[in-house]
Every structure is written in structure tokens, then in C-alpha cells.
Motif scaffolding. Structure first.
Motif, short mmCIF file in Angstrom:
data_model
loop_
_atom_site.label_atom_id
_atom_site.label_comp_id
_atom_site.label_asym_id
_atom_site.label_seq_id
_atom_site.Cartn_x
_atom_site.Cartn_y
_atom_site.Cartn_z
N LEU A 1 24.64 67.00 56.54
CA LEU A 1 23.97 67.64 55.41
C LEU A 1 22.57 68.13 55.76
O LEU A 1 22.07 69.09 55.16
N ARG A 2 21.94 67.49 56.74
CA ARG A 2 20.58 67.90 57.13
C ARG A 2 20.57 69.08 58.09
O ARG A 2 19.69 69.94 58.02
N LYS A 3 21.54 69.13 58.99
CA LYS A 3 21.43 70.06 60.12
C LYS A 3 22.41 71.22 60.09
O LYS A 3 22.31 72.13 60.91
N TYR A 4 23.34 71.20 59.16
CA TYR A 4 24.35 72.26 59.15
C TYR A 4 24.43 72.91 57.77
O TYR A 4 24.13 72.27 56.75
N PRO A 5 24.80 74.19 57.72
CA PRO A 5 24.86 74.91 56.43
C PRO A 5 26.09 74.51 55.61
O PRO A 5 27.07 75.24 55.50
N ILE A 6 26.00 73.33 55.02
CA ILE A 6 27.09 72.78 54.23
C ILE A 6 26.78 72.94 52.75
O ILE A 6 25.68 72.61 52.30
N ASP A 7 27.73 73.47 52.01
CA ASP A 7 27.59 73.58 50.55
C ASP A 7 27.77 72.19 49.95
O ASP A 7 28.86 71.64 49.96
N ARG A 8 26.69 71.62 49.44
CA ARG A 8 26.75 70.25 48.92
C ARG A 8 27.71 70.11 47.73
O ARG A 8 28.22 69.02 47.46
N SER A 9 27.96 71.19 47.03
CA SER A 9 28.90 71.12 45.91
C SER A 9 30.33 70.93 46.40
O SER A 9 31.22 70.59 45.62
N ARG A 10 30.56 71.15 47.70
CA ARG A 10 31.89 70.96 48.28
C ARG A 10 31.96 69.66 49.09
O ARG A 10 32.89 69.45 49.86
N CYS A 11 30.98 68.79 48.89
CA CYS A 11 30.98 67.44 49.49
C CYS A 11 31.17 66.44 48.37
O CYS A 11 30.33 66.36 47.46
N ILE A 12 32.23 65.67 48.43
CA ILE A 12 32.56 64.77 47.33
C ILE A 12 32.69 63.34 47.85
O ILE A 12 33.50 63.06 48.74
N GLY A 13 31.86 62.47 47.30
CA GLY A 13 31.95 61.05 47.65
C GLY A 13 32.83 60.32 46.65
O GLY A 13 32.73 60.56 45.44
N SER A 14 33.69 59.47 47.13
CA SER A 14 34.60 58.72 46.27
C SER A 14 34.70 57.29 46.78
O SER A 14 34.43 57.02 47.94
N LYS A 15 35.08 56.39 45.88
CA LYS A 15 35.24 54.99 46.28
C LYS A 15 36.18 54.87 47.46
O LYS A 15 35.98 54.05 48.35
N GLU A 16 37.22 55.70 47.47
CA GLU A 16 38.15 55.73 48.60
C GLU A 16 38.62 57.14 48.83
O GLU A 16 39.27 57.75 47.97
#
Length: 256
Positions: free
Chosen positions: A118-133
Motif C-alpha cells: 500500500l505504501r510503495k505501489y499504485p494500489i486502489d485502496r478501495s479494492r483492498c478488503i480485509g476480512s476475518k478470514e
């Protein structure tokens, strides 16, 4: 109907019932098909890919670079990563920590990898999803998943398709279990629980051939019905299995 096992074997202490085998033995000779060429929304199972990269000797920065490459190559992709350990999985997870398995460092490396990504690459944070599993989230919300881990099939449906992250070949859930003569996804879950998953140990002395006979060839609705028919389930030392089976099955089939 004649029992497959002597009824006396069912009246033994809980620990003696258990085996650390895993349903993933079904992966042998899995019927992988052609290369993925579609434009569907794809879930990238970060946990699975990080573990695969770690087995290749890569650390967090190298893992982040490889994930960024996979993300860039798939236009409609979402990065799915775990943010904890489900309660049902905790006991086996803690045991692996004590035994010093390759899982021990995976969560730490995954978290560092996501930080680098997330710091070093052009990643769309809205397409990163954290889940319990991550496995469960992928299986419940996506048809196409970039992963080498067949665990997503436990949470998906017959159409769930995994894309191998190295070869981009595809494998559907239905093809996976039909290759072993298993007729339905529910039967697949029954056999998986009987063999053992990341949430429970399997039953000692009952392997894939026996489970197949119980579920596919006999009239039992599930492995628990068979177990109950072979032992006095009212006895205190026999009650644990139906409870465990129901907990695991509910977790696999639920959306929470």
C-alpha cells in the motif's frame, strides 16, 4: 445395513478418534483446465499467495512486488487478506504455533507485505478488503479467485473457480469433487469434515474410500448420521463429534 467398522471402535476416548489428515489429499491429480482469459472480477487471495511466495524463499518486500504484479495483470481484481483468526480455527492455529510449522510466520509476513504494497505501489485502496478470514470472504463473494488453496471451495459453490497464480490454469469446485465421484457440494463438505479441515481433525481409521462409501454409496445423509448409527451417541464421550460437525458445517455454509 452392515456397519463398516466394529461398533466397539466407536466407544473410545475422543483423542483416539482423531487424525491430522486433511481433505486436501483430494487435490492429487486435480482436473485443472485451460488458461484463464476472461474479464471477470477476480479475488486475489493474499494469504495464499504470500504463503506460496514464502515457500519460494521470498520475504515481505519481494512478496509485495509479486502481489503488485499479479494485481496489475488482472484489471478487475480485488486484494483480499485476513485480519485475524476465526474462533473456530484458533485451537488448531495455536497448536501449529507450538509445533513450529511453516504457518508460524505467515501472518506477520502477510501484514508486512500489505504495508509495503500500500505504501510503495499504485494500489486502489478501495479494492483492498480485509476480512476475518480471506478464504471464506473469497468463497462467499466471488466466483473467480486467484489462489492455490482449495479451501475456498469449502465456502463456495459448484461454480467457484480457482485460478492458479503461477500457471493461470483454472479449476472449478464441481470438477474438483466430481473427479472423486462425489455428487454434490454438500457431500463434498461432509467428506471434507470427515477427513479433516483447518477447523477440525478427521476421524482416525475412516479415509476417503470409506467416507465415499458412506456418503455416496450408502443411504446415510451425512457422516454424522453414520457415526450416530454406530455408537451410543448419548454417552458423554461420544457427544463431542456431532457438536463439532455441526459447528464446522454451520461455519462453512454461513455468510458470517
Amino acid at each position: 445395513m452392515a456397519p463398516i467398522h466394529d461398533q466397539k471402535l466407536m466407544h473410545i476416548h475422543k483423542k483416539e478418534w482423531l487424525t491430522k489428515s486433511n481433505y486436501k489429499i483430494l487435490s492429487k491429480n486435480a482436473p485443472w483446465k485451460g488458461y484463464y482469459t476472461g474479464d471477470h472480477i477476480i479475488a486475489i487471495d493474499v494469504d495464499s499467495l504470500v504463503f506460496m511466495y514464502m515457500r519460494q524463499g521470498m520475504r515481505s518486500k519481494a512478496c509485495a512486488k509479486a502481489l503488485a504484479s499479479a494485481y496489475a495483470s488482472l484489471k478487475n481484481s480485488h486484494l483480499i487478506y485476513s485480519t485475524g483468526v476465526p474462533r473456530l480455527k484458533r485451537a488448531l492455529y495455536d497448536e501449529r504455533q507450538l509445533l513450529g510449522t511453516p504457518y508460524n510466520d505467515r501472518d506477520h509476513v502477510r501484514d508486512k507485505t500489505m504495508g509495503h504494497l500500500l505504501r510503495k505501489y499504485p494500489i486502489d485502496r478501495s479494492r483492498c478488503i480485509g476480512s476475518k478470514e480471506a478464504d471464506k470472504y473469497c468463497g462467499k463473494n466471488y466466483i473467480y479467485i486467484l489462489t492455490e488453496d482449495v479451501d475456498v471451495f469449502l465456502f463456495g459453490n459448484p461454480k467457484t473457480t480457482i485460478i492458479h497464480p503461477l500457471t493461470y490454469r483454472t479449476l472449478t469446485c464441481k470438477d474438483y469433487y466430481m473427479a472423486h465421484g462425489i455428487r454434490t457440494h454438500t457431500d463434498f463438505l461432509d467428506i471434507a469434515i470427515g477427513l479433516g479441515t483447518d477447523y477440525n481433525y478427521g476421524i482416525k481409521g475412516i479415509g476417503i474410500a470409506t467416507l465415499h462409501k458412506i456418503i455416496v454409496d450408502m443411504d446415510y445423509r451425512n457422516i454424522t448420521e453414520y457415526i450416530c448409527s454406530q455408537c451410543n451417541i448419548a454417552e458423554p464421550h461420544n457427544k463431542w463429534y456431532p457438536r463439532m460437525y455441526l459447528r464446522v458445517m454451520e461455519y462453512l455454509q454461513s455468510n458470517f
